[in-house]
Design an enzyme around this catalytic site. Structure first.
Site, PDB file in Angstrom:
ATOM      1  CE  LYS A  53      -3.970  -1.830   2.543  1.00  0.00           C
ATOM      2  NZ  LYS A  53      -4.901  -1.699   1.413  1.00  0.00           N
ATOM      3  CG  ASP A 111      -7.556  -4.807   7.125  1.00  0.00           C
ATOM      4  OD1 ASP A 111      -8.748  -4.604   6.852  1.00  0.00           O
ATOM      5  OD2 ASP A 111      -6.759  -5.362   6.347  1.00  0.00           O
ATOM      6  CG  ASP A 113      -3.536  -4.290  -0.357  1.00  0.00           C
ATOM      7  OD1 ASP A 113      -3.732  -4.624   0.832  1.00  0.00           O
ATOM      8  OD2 ASP A 113      -3.715  -3.145  -0.798  1.00  0.00           O
ATOM      9  NE  ARG A 150     -10.300 -10.178  -2.084  1.00  0.00           N
ATOM     10  CZ  ARG A 150     -10.604  -9.284  -3.028  1.00  0.00           C
ATOM     11  NH1 ARG A 150     -10.834  -9.677  -4.265  1.00  0.00           N
ATOM     12  NH2 ARG A 150     -10.686  -8.012  -2.725  1.00  0.00           N
TER      13      ARG A 150
HETATM   14  N1  BES Z   1      -8.044  -3.880   4.193  1.00  0.00           N
HETATM   15  C1  BES Z   1      -8.178  -3.506   2.842  1.00  0.00           C
HETATM   16  C2  BES Z   1      -9.481  -2.782   2.546  1.00  0.00           C
HETATM   17  C3  BES Z   1      -9.669  -1.453   3.224  1.00  0.00           C
HETATM   18  C4  BES Z   1      -9.272  -0.295   2.581  1.00  0.00           C
HETATM   19  C5  BES Z   1     -10.274  -1.369   4.444  1.00  0.00           C
HETATM   20  C6  BES Z   1      -9.468   0.929   3.214  1.00  0.00           C
HETATM   21  C7  BES Z   1     -10.477  -0.143   5.043  1.00  0.00           C
HETATM   22  C8  BES Z   1     -10.066   1.002   4.433  1.00  0.00           C
HETATM   23  C9  BES Z   1      -8.096  -4.736   1.955  1.00  0.00           C
HETATM   24  O1  BES Z   1      -7.274  -5.751   2.409  1.00  0.00           O
HETATM   25  C10 BES Z   1      -7.542  -4.282   0.649  1.00  0.00           C
HETATM   26  O2  BES Z   1      -6.413  -3.890   0.615  1.00  0.00           O
HETATM   27  N2  BES Z   1      -8.345  -4.357  -0.395  1.00  0.00           N
HETATM   28  C11 BES Z   1      -7.941  -3.953  -1.690  1.00  0.00           C
HETATM   29  C12 BES Z   1      -8.353  -5.018  -2.669  1.00  0.00           C
HETATM   30  C13 BES Z   1      -7.770  -4.868  -4.036  1.00  0.00           C
HETATM   31  C14 BES Z   1      -6.274  -5.144  -3.992  1.00  0.00           C
HETATM   32  C15 BES Z   1      -8.444  -5.836  -4.959  1.00  0.00           C
HETATM   33  C16 BES Z   1      -8.609  -2.626  -1.993  1.00  0.00           C
HETATM   34  O3  BES Z   1      -9.743  -2.422  -1.585  1.00  0.00           O
HETATM   35  O4  BES Z   1      -7.976  -1.785  -2.627  1.00  0.00           O
HETATM   36 ZN    ZN Z   2      -7.015  -5.841   4.417  1.00  0.00          ZN
HETATM   37 MN    MN Z   3      -5.258  -5.489   1.848  1.00  0.00          MN
END
Ligand code: BES
Ligand code: ZN
Ligand code: MN
Length: 502
Positions: A280, A291, A350, A354
């Site tokens: 990230k 998270d 990231d 899931r």
């Molecule tokens: N934990 C994040 C989602 C998230 C983002 C929660 C902001 C709270 C605030 C999750 O693990 C993630 O990184 N999701 C990605 C998925 C993508 C790589 C398909 C996302 O949402 O960008």
């Molecule tokens: Zn996450």
């Molecule tokens: Mn993530």
């Protein structure tokens, strides 16, 4: 926290000191007990000066009211009392808590002309006071001052004693016992979300879950070794870049009939999400200490249900990992085998939530054959794009469960909005190299994540709540001022209470 108010209930009596809150109806009318607190009728004079009409949650404050020994007398508008729902009473409590200031002794007089206010309502007001009063301040060596000059004085705020004057204090006390169970669950969830990741990793979180044994919950903690034996390659792949290990906590509250199959709640517990090798950006990454909001909600819920001795069999399963990066961290393109036997091509490290839930859901379903599974996860940024921060995304393979969740969401104002699932979306995660991949195309990211989870639930009625927008950093409300909201605890307690007890 240390500033938690203490709450008592009493019959109507004119308070002799401190601050007093009285209710005012929508015409500004005050009940007899309120009038007894105000012999010089200072409020009657203050109302027109303040343009106060008794509008819901509006407030008038009189300092050192004439003819009384009180420090402050406050009228709080209750609007149309007969039309107030559970959440409105909570909000009134929250509004009161917001105006406590330096008070150490507070009386709340719950009476208005022409409307009976019951014990349940009084208990909700008390609950609102406690929820609003929560602050995550354990790491502040200088406590906030009430006058806004934060950090300048080291005097901790004294805990406030609140007495709620009501027609039936015994009934209020009884209703409040259940409320305390739920509030403690919410505050536990908030604490877990607010805690920084250096203090709360998978091992530390598991220890917090284990503490629920004191309430009669059966808690098992699976270690990496045990999870490896069970074949949880999907969850363990996420954890392998962190030195802090992985755990799964399995919590069972058996308050129902012995032969009754349980209802199950499953939580994403990523104690910190760096993104792994698909890292990230730095900006905002600190929020990823939250998270584990799904796992926190499940833990808080089990606390609530056990503490109020819910008449239901309930299972909570949380997958606890840190998504970190070292030389051993999983790489984009790696293929892992989940407990279900299905293989997953990890195209983005990231999209880890899931992967954790895939094994947690499969394990839960396989072991407990629950009536239904509801999972909670801060799963996607995409759900925030779709719904903002006022609703969580709801995905389900079952209309009845979905409707019950939606209704519980309305009642508790932890609101849910259903989004679609479908074969067109599902095929977006088919992979050339494995049974599936962990990301889809550019659009519909929250749905794609839900489709991925659905591949691990078979025919069991299931719902996925994407709480990325609501579990943390959501706008402050009448009943929450902290970063971690505890979203999901009140919602799911309500779901269980309204549909699966007795
Ligand atoms: N934990 C994040 C989602 C998230 C983002 C929660 C902001 C709270 C605030 C999750 O693990 C993630 O990184 N999701 C990605 C998925 C993508 C790589 C398909 C996302 O949402 O960008
Ligand atoms: Zn996450
Ligand atoms: Mn993530």
């Amino acid at each position: 926290m240390n500033s938690r108010p203490s709450i008592a209930f009493a019959k109507f009596a004119a308070p002799k000191k401190g601050s007093v809150f009285v209710l005012a109806a929508d015409d500004g009318g005050l009940g007899e007990p309120a009038k007894a607190c105000d012999p010089a009728k200072t409020l009657d004079r203050a109302f027109p000066v303040a343009d106060f009409t008794g509008k819901f949650a509006s407030l008038v404050e009189v300092l050192a009211p004439e003819g009384t020994p009180l420090d402050r007398l406050l009228a709080i508008g209750a609007g149309k009392v007969s039309g107030l729902d559970d959440y409105a009473w909570l909000k009134l409590g929250g509004t009161i808590a917001a105006s406590l200031r330096k008070a150490t002794e507070v009386a709340v007089v719950l009476d208005v002309p022409g409307a009976a206010i019951g014990g349940k309502q009084a208990a909700s007001v008390a609950a609102g006071i406690l929820l609003r009063s929560y602050a995550f301040d354990k790491y502040k060596t200088k406590k906030d001052r009430d006058d806004g000059q934060n950090g300048k004085a080291a005097e901790p705020k004294k805990p406030v004693k609140v007495t709620i004057h009501t027609a039936d204090p015994a009934a209020a006390k009884k209703a409040f016992a259940d409320e305390v169970a739920i509030i403690d669950g919410v505050l536990l969830a908030r604490d877990l979300v607010n805690e920084p990741a250096n203090a709360l990793g998978p091992v530390e979180f598991a220890a917090r879950a284990k503490e629920l044994e004191a309430l009669g919950v059966k808690v098992e903690i699976l270690t990496e070794k045990e999870m490896k034996k069970l074949g949880m390659g999907s969850l363990l792949g996420v954890a392998q870049g962190s030195p802090r290990g992985a755990r799964m906590a399995v919590m069972q509250w058996n308050g129902g009939k012995a032969k009754d199959s349980p209802v199950a709640f499953v939580g994403k517990g990523v104690t910190f999400d760096t993104g792994g090798n698909s890292m990230k950006p730095a900006s905002g990454m600190e929020d990823m200490k939250g998270d584990m909001g799904g796992a926190a909600a499940v833990t808080g819920l089990i606390h609530a249900l056990a503490a109020r001795k819910a008449k239901a069999n309930v299972v909570g399963v949380i997958g606890l990992v840190e998504n970190a990066v070292d030389g051993n961290a999983q790489r984009p393109g790696d293929i892992v085998t989940s407990m279900s036997g299905q293989t997953i091509e990890v195209l983005n490290t990231d999209a880890e939530g899931r992967l954790v839930l895939a094994d947690a859901l499969w394990y839960c379903n396989d072991r407990f054959q629950p009536k239904f599974m509801v999972n909670l996860a801060t799963l996607t940024g995409a759900v925030m794009v779709a719904l903002g921060q006022h609703y969580a995304g709801l995905f389900s393979n079952n209309d009845e469960l979905s409707d019950r969740l939606t209704a519980a969401g309305q009642a508790t104002q932890e609101r849910l909005w259903r989004l679609p699932l479908g074969a067109e979306y599902d095929k977006l995660i088919d992979s050339k190299n494995a049974d599936m991949k962990n990301i889809g195309g550019r659009y519909g990211g929250a749905i794609i994540a839900a489709q991925f989870l659905q591949r691990f639930v078979k025919e069991t009625p299931w719902a996925h709540l994407d709480i990325a927008g609501t579990a943390m950093g959501s706008p402050p409300s009448e009943i929450n001022q902290s970063w971690g909201s505890g979203f999901g605890v009140r919602l799911l307690d309500r779901l269980v209470r309204d549909n699966y007890e007795g």
